[in-house]
Design a protein around this motif. Structure first.
Motif, PDB file in Angstrom:
ATOM      1  N   GLN A  37      38.988  47.266  59.884  1.00  0.00           N
ATOM      2  CA  GLN A  37      39.365  47.492  61.214  1.00  0.00           C
ATOM      3  C   GLN A  37      39.117  48.765  61.829  1.00  0.00           C
ATOM      4  N   GLN A  38      39.463  49.667  60.726  1.00  0.00           N
ATOM      5  CA  GLN A  38      39.218  51.082  61.146  1.00  0.00           C
ATOM      6  C   GLN A  38      37.929  52.094  60.838  1.00  0.00           C
ATOM      7  N   GLY A  39      36.871  51.083  60.519  1.00  0.00           N
ATOM      8  CA  GLY A  39      35.507  51.502  60.207  1.00  0.00           C
ATOM      9  C   GLY A  39      35.740  52.438  58.772  1.00  0.00           C
ATOM     10  N   GLY A  40      36.381  51.955  57.998  1.00  0.00           N
ATOM     11  CA  GLY A  40      36.709  53.025  56.657  1.00  0.00           C
ATOM     12  C   GLY A  40      36.059  52.212  55.556  1.00  0.00           C
ATOM     13  N   THR A  41      36.355  52.638  54.221  1.00  0.00           N
ATOM     14  CA  THR A  41      35.849  52.195  52.989  1.00  0.00           C
ATOM     15  C   THR A  41      36.886  51.747  52.244  1.00  0.00           C
ATOM     16  N   PHE A  42      36.510  50.380  51.408  1.00  0.00           N
ATOM     17  CA  PHE A  42      37.216  49.682  50.626  1.00  0.00           C
ATOM     18  C   PHE A  42      36.548  49.956  49.133  1.00  0.00           C
ATOM     19  N   VAL A  43      37.441  50.736  48.270  1.00  0.00           N
ATOM     20  CA  VAL A  43      36.757  51.202  47.121  1.00  0.00           C
ATOM     21  C   VAL A  43      37.538  50.075  46.012  1.00  0.00           C
ATOM     22  N   LEU A  44      36.641  49.501  45.221  1.00  0.00           N
ATOM     23  CA  LEU A  44      36.978  48.824  44.096  1.00  0.00           C
ATOM     24  C   LEU A  44      36.943  49.497  42.871  1.00  0.00           C
ATOM     25  N   ARG A  45      37.936  49.744  42.334  1.00  0.00           N
ATOM     26  CA  ARG A  45      38.200  50.523  40.944  1.00  0.00           C
ATOM     27  C   ARG A  45      38.727  49.665  39.746  1.00  0.00           C
ATOM     28  N   ILE A  46      38.001  49.313  38.982  1.00  0.00           N
ATOM     29  CA  ILE A  46      38.212  48.505  37.705  1.00  0.00           C
ATOM     30  C   ILE A  46      39.054  49.547  36.788  1.00  0.00           C
ATOM     31  N   GLU A  47      40.278  49.321  36.631  1.00  0.00           N
ATOM     32  CA  GLU A  47      41.084  50.359  35.573  1.00  0.00           C
ATOM     33  C   GLU A  47      41.328  49.704  34.208  1.00  0.00           C
ATOM     34  N   THR A  49      41.177  51.103  31.160  1.00  0.00           N
ATOM     35  CA  THR A  49      41.425  52.048  30.006  1.00  0.00           C
ATOM     36  C   THR A  49      42.082  51.466  28.764  1.00  0.00           C
ATOM     37  N   ASP A  50      42.654  50.206  29.087  1.00  0.00           N
ATOM     38  CA  ASP A  50      43.554  49.542  27.895  1.00  0.00           C
ATOM     39  C   ASP A  50      42.325  48.780  27.017  1.00  0.00           C
ATOM     40  N   ALA A  51      41.636  49.349  26.312  1.00  0.00           N
ATOM     41  CA  ALA A  51      40.742  48.753  25.723  1.00  0.00           C
ATOM     42  C   ALA A  51      41.103  47.501  24.728  1.00  0.00           C
ATOM     43  N   ALA A  52      42.277  47.351  24.422  1.00  0.00           N
ATOM     44  CA  ALA A  52      42.820  46.371  23.614  1.00  0.00           C
ATOM     45  C   ALA A  52      42.672  45.107  24.461  1.00  0.00           C
ATOM     46  N   ARG A  53      43.129  45.118  25.743  1.00  0.00           N
ATOM     47  CA  ARG A  53      43.343  43.891  26.484  1.00  0.00           C
ATOM     48  C   ARG A  53      42.117  43.745  27.592  1.00  0.00           C
ATOM     49  N   ASN A  54      41.509  44.695  27.434  1.00  0.00           N
ATOM     50  CA  ASN A  54      40.394  44.487  28.440  1.00  0.00           C
ATOM     51  C   ASN A  54      39.099  43.431  28.123  1.00  0.00           C
ATOM     52  N   LYS A  55      38.602  42.816  28.865  1.00  0.00           N
ATOM     53  CA  LYS A  55      37.441  41.790  28.622  1.00  0.00           C
ATOM     54  C   LYS A  55      36.319  41.925  29.549  1.00  0.00           C
ATOM     55  N   PRO A  56      35.140  41.915  29.323  1.00  0.00           N
ATOM     56  CA  PRO A  56      34.176  41.862  30.263  1.00  0.00           C
ATOM     57  C   PRO A  56      34.215  40.760  31.487  1.00  0.00           C
ATOM     58  N   GLU A  57      34.585  39.427  30.511  1.00  0.00           N
ATOM     59  CA  GLU A  57      34.577  38.352  31.604  1.00  0.00           C
ATOM     60  C   GLU A  57      35.872  38.314  32.680  1.00  0.00           C
ATOM     61  N   TRP A  58      36.829  39.144  32.320  1.00  0.00           N
ATOM     62  CA  TRP A  58      37.687  39.251  33.395  1.00  0.00           C
ATOM     63  C   TRP A  58      37.241  40.345  34.526  1.00  0.00           C
ATOM     64  N   THR A  59      36.525  41.386  34.077  1.00  0.00           N
ATOM     65  CA  THR A  59      36.154  42.175  35.318  1.00  0.00           C
ATOM     66  C   THR A  59      34.947  41.393  36.206  1.00  0.00           C
ATOM     67  N   GLU A  60      34.238  40.400  35.266  1.00  0.00           N
ATOM     68  CA  GLU A  60      33.450  39.488  36.322  1.00  0.00           C
ATOM     69  C   GLU A  60      34.149  38.488  37.189  1.00  0.00           C
ATOM     70  N   GLY A  61      35.138  37.962  36.429  1.00  0.00           N
ATOM     71  CA  GLY A  61      36.215  37.371  37.189  1.00  0.00           C
ATOM     72  C   GLY A  61      36.818  37.857  38.696  1.00  0.00           C
ATOM     73  N   ILE A  62      37.136  38.979  38.376  1.00  0.00           N
ATOM     74  CA  ILE A  62      37.564  40.010  39.388  1.00  0.00           C
ATOM     75  C   ILE A  62      36.577  40.116  40.829  1.00  0.00           C
ATOM     76  N   PRO A  81      31.735  48.503  42.009  1.00  0.00           N
ATOM     77  CA  PRO A  81      33.078  48.987  41.468  1.00  0.00           C
ATOM     78  C   PRO A  81      32.576  50.176  40.625  1.00  0.00           C
ATOM     79  N   TYR A  82      33.865  50.846  40.475  1.00  0.00           N
ATOM     80  CA  TYR A  82      33.894  52.122  39.926  1.00  0.00           C
ATOM     81  C   TYR A  82      34.801  51.751  38.430  1.00  0.00           C
ATOM     82  N   PHE A  83      34.618  52.286  37.519  1.00  0.00           N
ATOM     83  CA  PHE A  83      35.406  51.780  36.270  1.00  0.00           C
ATOM     84  C   PHE A  83      36.198  53.377  35.755  1.00  0.00           C
TER      85      PHE A  83
END
Length: 473
Positions: A37-47, A49-62, A81-83
């Protein structure tokens, strides 16, 4: 560049630890609408850092879930996306900067020691190590030195300007004993690095906001404008929980909710248009949306209302669009019939009849399966209800079979024949239809009976009537 003239940059920062929550989808949509609406930017950042719980398929799902609701890299407003894990050096540098400037100090206190000193496990940190001048050593946490006096005022577009007494904010940890920064610091450093000007997120983060605002200021940056969205609750007014409620966007899509309907409904969870016209395309909602108009009160996730929205969207499709939308449910593995049994020309006749009756695309198979199965489904509840008088049902079905054997095979003619048979048995059409419907389709409810029989054909209809009589016997 002045604050007012800074380009709007918002961010959506999920953790890849599970399915995509509808609450997250709402936050993403509000950020997306604000940016576009304001001609701005939407940044997608995948947080991540929790290596024990993160899975690549969840990132793909997002990423795929965001694309399903219209938020994707093909749009000029999208960035990422940024990581978060890639920014680890910046996080550590920020922690060191704060320590060097005297805004943070090392602490070797254990929870047991703190409890002994304060006499309680509930009280926050007591500042014991503030002036001990400890250096870094494995096992020592780095704590931020909060101001002793005054208050931290948060400018929140939804909640006004809540003030948090600094005396009530403990010296919180910003880096663990191994030197790795915690979420609070990493989140702030990433927002500063990515030029975020507005943070639009869930209410559950409000308690962290004064701490993060202090970190922004300590790092020499101007804090963003905050907006904390209302919590989403179920019918019992309990916060939506993945352990108790259906919360995954993917689950709703799999059931046959149209993405457009989901987007429309989610946009209205906590915000509403002033003319009270709720069903409208996203483009209109985007232009009308203002985050400052979001209600601070909790938002009820009304599944019945969402279902109603979806039915409206389904009925608004052209027949060709409806047919295309149903395609995933008409083929293996979702369809209960053999692939070769499906006839597109038959479905083309049934589609307009089904379109006006279903609220979820996933309901299409139950509406049309009678036409593609060799024998109708055996729904025992439907059979018991329609055939509760076996003698009467048998007599009726035999009479119907006899009349239909030589009838003109068109819906109106078939209706007239059944009305005549019903009259002979002292039954109105509605009562006479029930045993016939169950015999032919397997269920007590479904598409218009006579149009269904016309599509099914004389031979298959008579065969099913015979089978029902045999079962009754």
């Amino acid at each position: 560049m002045t604050e007012a003239s800074r380009p709007v940059r918002v961010r959506f920062a999920p953790s890849p630890t599970g399915m995509f929550h509808v609450g997250g989808a709402r936050s993403a949509l509000y950020n997306w609408a604000t940016a576009r609406q304001q001609g701005g930017t939407f940044v997608l950042r995948i947080e991540d850092t929790d290596a024990a719980r993160n899975k690549p398929e969840w990132t793909e799902g997002i990423i795929s879930a965001l694309a399903a609701i219209g938020i994707h890299g093909g749009d000029r407003a999208f960035e990422g996306p940024y990581f978060q894990s890639a920014n680890a050096p910046l996080h550590r540098a920020a922690a060191e900067k704060l320590h060097t400037a005297g805004r943070a100090y090392y602490c070797d206190c254990t929870r047991e020691q703190l409890t002994t000193r304060t006499g309680s496990q509930q009280l926050g940190y007591d500042g014991f190590c503030r002036d001990r001048a400890l250096g870094f050593e494995e096992g020592r946490a780095l704590r931020f030195r909060t101001p002793d006096e005054g208050a931290t005022v948060v400018v929140d577009l939804i909640r006004g300007e809540p003030a948090f007494p600094n005396s009530a904010i403990e010296d919180f940890v910003i880096a663990r004993g191994d030197g790795s920064p915690v979420f609070l610091l990493a989140n702030v450093v990433d927002d500063i690095d990515q030029g975020i000007t507005e943070v639009i997120r869930g209410e559950e983060h409000l308690s962290n906001t004064p701490k993060q605002q202090l970190l922004w200021q300590a790092l020499g940056a101007t804090p963003p404008v905050w907006a904390h969205l209302p919590v989403i609750v179920n019918e019992k007014r309990q916060k939506l929980s993945k352990r108790r409620d259906k919360v995954a966007l993917e689950d709703y899509l799999a059931e046959g909710y149209l993405p457009e309907a989901l987007v429309n409904y989610l946009m209205l969870l906590g915000w509403g248009v002033k003319d009270d016209v709720e069903i409208r395309p996203y483009a209109e909602l985007e232009q009308l949306f203002k985050v400052e108009d979001v209600n601070a009160a909790s938002a009820f996730f009304d599944v019945a209302k969402l279902r109603s929205f979806n039915g409206e969207y389904i009925r608004a499709l052209t027949v060709d669009q409806f047919t295309a939308a149903c395609a995933p449910w008409l083929a293996a593995p979702r369809a209960p019939w053999q692939p070769e049994a499906f006839d597109p020309t038959v479905f083309a006749v049934l589609a307009p009849l089904a379109q006006s009756r279903i609220a979820l695309l996933g309901e299409i198979t139950e509406q049309v399966d009678f036409a593609f199965l060799d024998t109708p489904v055996r729904d025992e509840a439907s059979w018991a209800k329609a055939m509760k008088d076996p003698v009467g049902a048998t007599a009726l079905l035999r009479s119907v079979r006899e009349r239909l054997a030589g009838a003109i095979w068109e819906a109106d003619a078939l209706k007239a024949e059944l009305e005549a048979v019903g009259a002979e048995h002292g039954l109105k059409l509605g009562r006479a239809q029930a045993p016939v419907r169950v015999a032919v389709t397997g269920r007590t409810v479904g598409l218009p009976l006579f149009e269904s029989m016309e599509v099914l054909g004389r031979e298959r209809t008579l065969t099913r009537l015979d089978a029902a009589v045999e079962r009754l016997a």
